[in-house]
Design a protein around this motif. Structure first.
Motif, PDB file in Angstrom:
ATOM      1  N   GLU A 153      55.393 -74.128  12.375  1.00 30.28           N
ATOM      2  CA  GLU A 153      55.623 -74.976  12.977  1.00 30.28           C
ATOM      3  C   GLU A 153      56.939 -74.116  13.732  1.00 30.28           C
ATOM      4  O   GLU A 153      57.589 -74.861  14.347  1.00 30.28           O
ATOM      5  N   ILE A 154      57.249 -73.129  13.581  1.00 29.72           N
ATOM      6  CA  ILE A 154      58.428 -72.028  13.933  1.00 29.72           C
ATOM      7  C   ILE A 154      57.599 -71.043  14.777  1.00 29.72           C
ATOM      8  O   ILE A 154      56.642 -70.986  14.468  1.00 29.72           O
ATOM      9  N   THR A 187      64.086 -71.432   7.780  1.00 24.40           N
ATOM     10  CA  THR A 187      63.437 -71.512   9.124  1.00 24.40           C
ATOM     11  C   THR A 187      64.290 -69.619   8.851  1.00 24.40           C
ATOM     12  O   THR A 187      63.321 -68.942   9.318  1.00 24.40           O
ATOM     13  N   ALA A 246      65.339 -78.948  17.058  1.00 29.50           N
ATOM     14  CA  ALA A 246      65.817 -78.532  16.173  1.00 29.50           C
ATOM     15  C   ALA A 246      65.956 -77.037  16.175  1.00 29.50           C
ATOM     16  O   ALA A 246      67.366 -76.221  15.359  1.00 29.50           O
ATOM     17  N   ASP A 247      65.038 -76.102  16.892  1.00 26.93           N
ATOM     18  CA  ASP A 247      65.177 -74.617  16.822  1.00 26.93           C
ATOM     19  C   ASP A 247      66.680 -74.432  17.913  1.00 26.93           C
ATOM     20  O   ASP A 247      67.197 -73.685  17.658  1.00 26.93           O
ATOM     21  N   ARG A 302      62.529 -77.911   7.495  1.00 26.28           N
ATOM     22  CA  ARG A 302      62.294 -78.982   8.731  1.00 26.28           C
ATOM     23  C   ARG A 302      61.027 -79.580   8.839  1.00 26.28           C
ATOM     24  O   ARG A 302      60.722 -79.741   7.582  1.00 26.28           O
TER      25      ARG A 302
END
Length: 578
Positions: free
Chosen positions: A134-135, A90, A375-376, A44
Motif C-alpha cells: 500500500e505504500i 508506515t 495520507a502519505d 493505513r
C-alpha cells in the motif's frame, strides 16, 4: 540414457515439453504458484477496491506467462483472501533504505503466512511470494505523482511522450530468488501497481515472476519485460527474451505453428489509448481501441475514477460496429488524474480487460496540485487523527460554509458543526437554508464526505426567479440516480437523469454546479454528469424541498449523513469571470 531423456521431458495434454528450471538450473519451474498478498501498514486503510486491482494484475501476468512459455511452464497466481495488516506503521516500515523496507516487509509476510516451509523436493510447484504494498519507500502521492520537497510538492514519475509509465525514485520495488530455500520474493511498491499506468503490469511480472526465478536484466537493454518494457507499454505489448527462455529450459517446437487462439490474440492485441493523451479541462476524451482482425465485438464497458479511493463511474456505451475503433469516456471540468478500465467481450465469447491512466492538465508541461492531499503527504499528526486537508478557499470565492451556522440558519433536522465542518442528520428531507441569495450566474463548489452508505445529496439552487434542486446519488436501488429537479414538473427520471454511483462512504468528493442562463452543469470529481439547456420557466421546486426564504440557496440530504468540508460560490455574472 532412456531414463535421462524421459526425466528431461514432461508430458502435458499429450504433448512432450521440456522441463523448465530456475536461472541457475536448481529448481523445477514447470509449475509455478504465485501467492499475491496486499500489504497494508497498521496506520493505513485498505483501498475499497483492492481485490479488483490485485485480481486484474494476477490475470495479466498469468496470461502473459502462458503466451510466452506455450505450456512449457504453467503459472497460477492466487490472491490472499484478506489484506495483510502489518504489525508496523508506515514510519516504522520506512526506517532505512529501500532494501530495508523490502526485507522488513517480505520477512513479516513470509513469517505470518508460514510461506513454503516444506522441503523443496516435495513441492509440486515453485513458490513465489508476491507482495503488493500500500505504500512506497518514501512519501509519494502516486495518483497525482507528487512527492514533498521542502515546502512544495514536486512531480515524480515517468512522463514520456505525454503518457504516464511506472517508475518513481520514491517507489522501492525489489525482488530476489532465494536459492537456499527454493522460493522467490517479490515486492511491488504502491507506485508500481496501485495506479494502473501503462506498464504497471510489466512491473508486477518483472518483480513478481522474473527476478524471483533468477532472471537478470538482459544486456543490452531492450523493450522486453525484464528490461525497459514497463516504460513502453502494457505487458501484452512486451515479451520475454528468447535467449532467456531457452536458458530456463523452454524450447521452440520445430516445424510447427501454434494453433490459432483468438483469446490469446485478443490479449496480445487489445489496447485502449486515450485521445488526446493529455486533455485540457472541458475537452472530450475518447479511447482508441485495437482488436485482432478477426474479432467481432459484442460488448464494451468503460469505467473511470478521479480519486485513488473514489468510486468507479460507468460510462454507458453502445456497440454499433463489430470492430469498434473508438469509445467515449467523456470530458472533465477541472484538472484531475483519471484511472480508467475497459472490459470487452467478443461475439464468440472471448473477453479482455485493460486498465490505464492519464491526467487532465491545463498546461501539459505543468503537473497539478490536488484539492485534498493523500495520507502519505499529510503530517503524521493529521494522519493519525484521520484529518483531511482541504485547499484554502480562493480569495475570489465566497465561503458559504462559514455562513452555515445551524444555530442561526433555518434547518429541518439536527445539523451540527465539527472542527470547521458541517454534518447533516441521517433522515429523509434534511435541509439547511443558507442566508444568501445568489447572483444571476454562479459556480457552486462543495467538498462532501458521506458518513453512511451514500444516498441523496440535494443542493437548492436559483436561476432568474425560479428555484430548483440538483440531486446527486439518490439510491432507491443499487445504482445511484442524479438529476436536475424539477424539469417541467418531473423529478428524478426526467431527461437530465444520470445513472451511476458517484460517492463512497468516508471518501471526499468534489461537487460543482454551474448555473448560467445558457445552461446548468453538474460535475462530480471532475466528471460532468449533467448538462442541460432549456427554458428557465421549466424549472421548479417541489413542495417537499421548500424552505421559508424563496430567494435563498440551501443544502439537503436524504437518508445519509454528509460532512461538508467546503461550500464556496464564485460569481460568474460579469464577463471577466466567465
Amino acid at each position: 540414457m532412456k531414463f535421462f531423456v524421459f526425466a528431461f521431458w514432461l508430458l502435458v495434454g499429450g504433448t512432450l515439453f521440456a522441463e523448465t528450471k530456475t536461472w541457475d538450473g536448481k529448481y523445477d519451474t514447470t509449475q509455478i504458484e504465485v501467492t499475491c498478498v496486499y500489504f497494508v501498514p497498521n496506520d493505513r486503510t485498505p483501498l475499497p477496491d483492492w481485490r479488483d486491482r490485485t485480481d486484474y494484475f494476477c490475470r495479466r501476468i498469468e496470461q502473459f506467462h502462458a503466451r510466452e512459455f506455450d505450456g512449457h511452464s504453467m503459472m497460477k497466481a492466487t490472491v490472499h483472501s484478506e489484506p495483510l495488516i502489518s504489525k508496523l506503521s508506515t514510519e516504522q516500515l520506512r526506517i532505512g533504505d529501500a532494501d530495508a523496507i523490502y526485507f522488513r516487509t517480505l520477512r513479516e509476510v513470509d513469517d505470518r503466512l508460514n510461506f513454503a516451509k516444506g522441503k523443496a523436493e516435495e513441492r509440486t510447484a515453485f513458490p513465489i511470494l508476491l507482495v503488493l504494498s500500500e505504500i512506497n519507500w518514501r512519501p509519494l502521492d502516486d495518483f497525482f505523482r507528487l512527492h514533498p520537497d521542502a515546502e512544495q510538492l514536486i512531480f515524480e514519475g515517468n512522463f514520456s511522450n505525454q503518457q504516464h509509465f511506472p517508475g518513481a525514485t520514491s517507489g522501492g520495488a525489489r525482488a530476489a530468488y532465494l536459492a537456499d530455500r527454493g522460493v522467490g520474493w517479490g515486492l511491488v511498491s504502491a507506485d508500481g501497481w496501485r495506479v494502473p499506468y501503462r506498464g504497471s503490469d510489466c512491473v508486477v511480472y518483472h518483480e513478481g515472476c522474473g527476478h524471483t526465478v533468477g532472471l537478470p536484466h538482459p544486456e543490452p537493454g531492450n523493450g522486453s519485460v525484464m528490461s525497459l518494457g514497463q516504460y513502453q507499454g502494457w505487458i501484452s505489448e512486451s515479451w520475454l527474451d528468447k535467449e532467456q527462455k531457452v536458458r530456463l529450459g523452454w524450447q521452440a517446437e520445430e516445424g510447427s505453428e501454434a494453433p490459432a487462439d483468438l483469446q490469446q490474440d485478443l490479449f496480445s492485441t487489445f489496447r485502449a489509448v486515450p485521445d488526446p493523451l493529455t486533455p485540457v479541462p472541458g475537452q472530450p476524451v475518447t479511447l482508441k481501441l485495437d482488436w485482432p482482425k478477426s474479432a467481432k465485438v459484442k460488448a464494451v464497458r468503460v469505467r473511470f475514477q478521479t480519486a485513488i479511493d473514489g468510486p468507479w463511474i460507468d460510462v454507458p456505451q453502445t456497440v454499433k460496429e463489430e470492430q469498434l475503433s473508438v469509445t467515449t469516456i467523456g470530458s472533465f471540468e477541472r484538472e484531475t488524474p483519471v484511472s480508467y478500465r475497459v472490459d470487452a467481450e467478443l461475439s464468440t465469447g472471448e473477453t479482455a480487460e485493460i486498465w490505464g491512466y492519464f491526467q487532465v492538465r491545463q498546461d501539459p508541461s505543468k503537473p497539478q496540485i490536488p484539492v485534498t492531499l493523500s495520507a502519505d503527504l499529510l503530517p503524521e499528526s493529521q494522519v493519525s487523527d484521520g484529518a483531511k486537508l482541504v485547499k484554502n478557499v480562493p480569495t475570489d470565492e465566497l465561503d458559504l460554509l462559514a455562513l452555515a451556522d445551524p444555530k442561526t440558519c433555518w434547518t429541518n433536522g439536527e445539523w451540527i458543526t465539527e472542527s470547521g465542518t458541517l454534518v447533516s442528520p441521517k433522515q429523509y428531507g434534511a435541509r439547511l437554508q443558507l442566508p444568501y441569495t445568489p447572483p444571476a450566474e454562479y459556480r457552486l463548489t462543495l467538498i462532501v464526505e458521506p458518513l453512511d452508505e451514500p444516498n441523496g445529496l440535494i443542493l437548492g439552487q436559483r436561476l432568474a426567479e425560479q428555484r430548483f434542486t440538483t440531486l446527486f446519488n439518490y439510491t432507491p436501488d443499487a445504482i445511484g440516480l442524479s438529476a436536475i429537479e424539477d424539469i417541467d414538473g418531473k423529478n428524478v427520471g426526467n431527461e437530465t437523469t444520470f445513472r451511476g454511483n458517484l460517492f463512497q462512504k468516508d471518501r471526499l468528493s468534489q461537487v460543482i454546479v454551474i448555473v448560467q442562463n445558457a445552461g446548468i452543469q453538474m460535475s462530480v470529481d471532475g466528471r460532468t454528469i449533467v448538462y442541460w439547456k432549456g427554458s428557465v420557466r421549466d424549472l421548479s421546486l417541489s413542495d417537499y424541498w421548500k424552505t421559508p426564504e424563496e430567494t435563498s440557496l440551501f443544502i439537503g440530504t436524504y437518508d445519509c449523513r454528509y460532512r461538508f468540508h467546503r461550500i464556496t460560490l464564485e460569481d460568474l455574472t460579469t464577463a471577466s469571470k466567465r
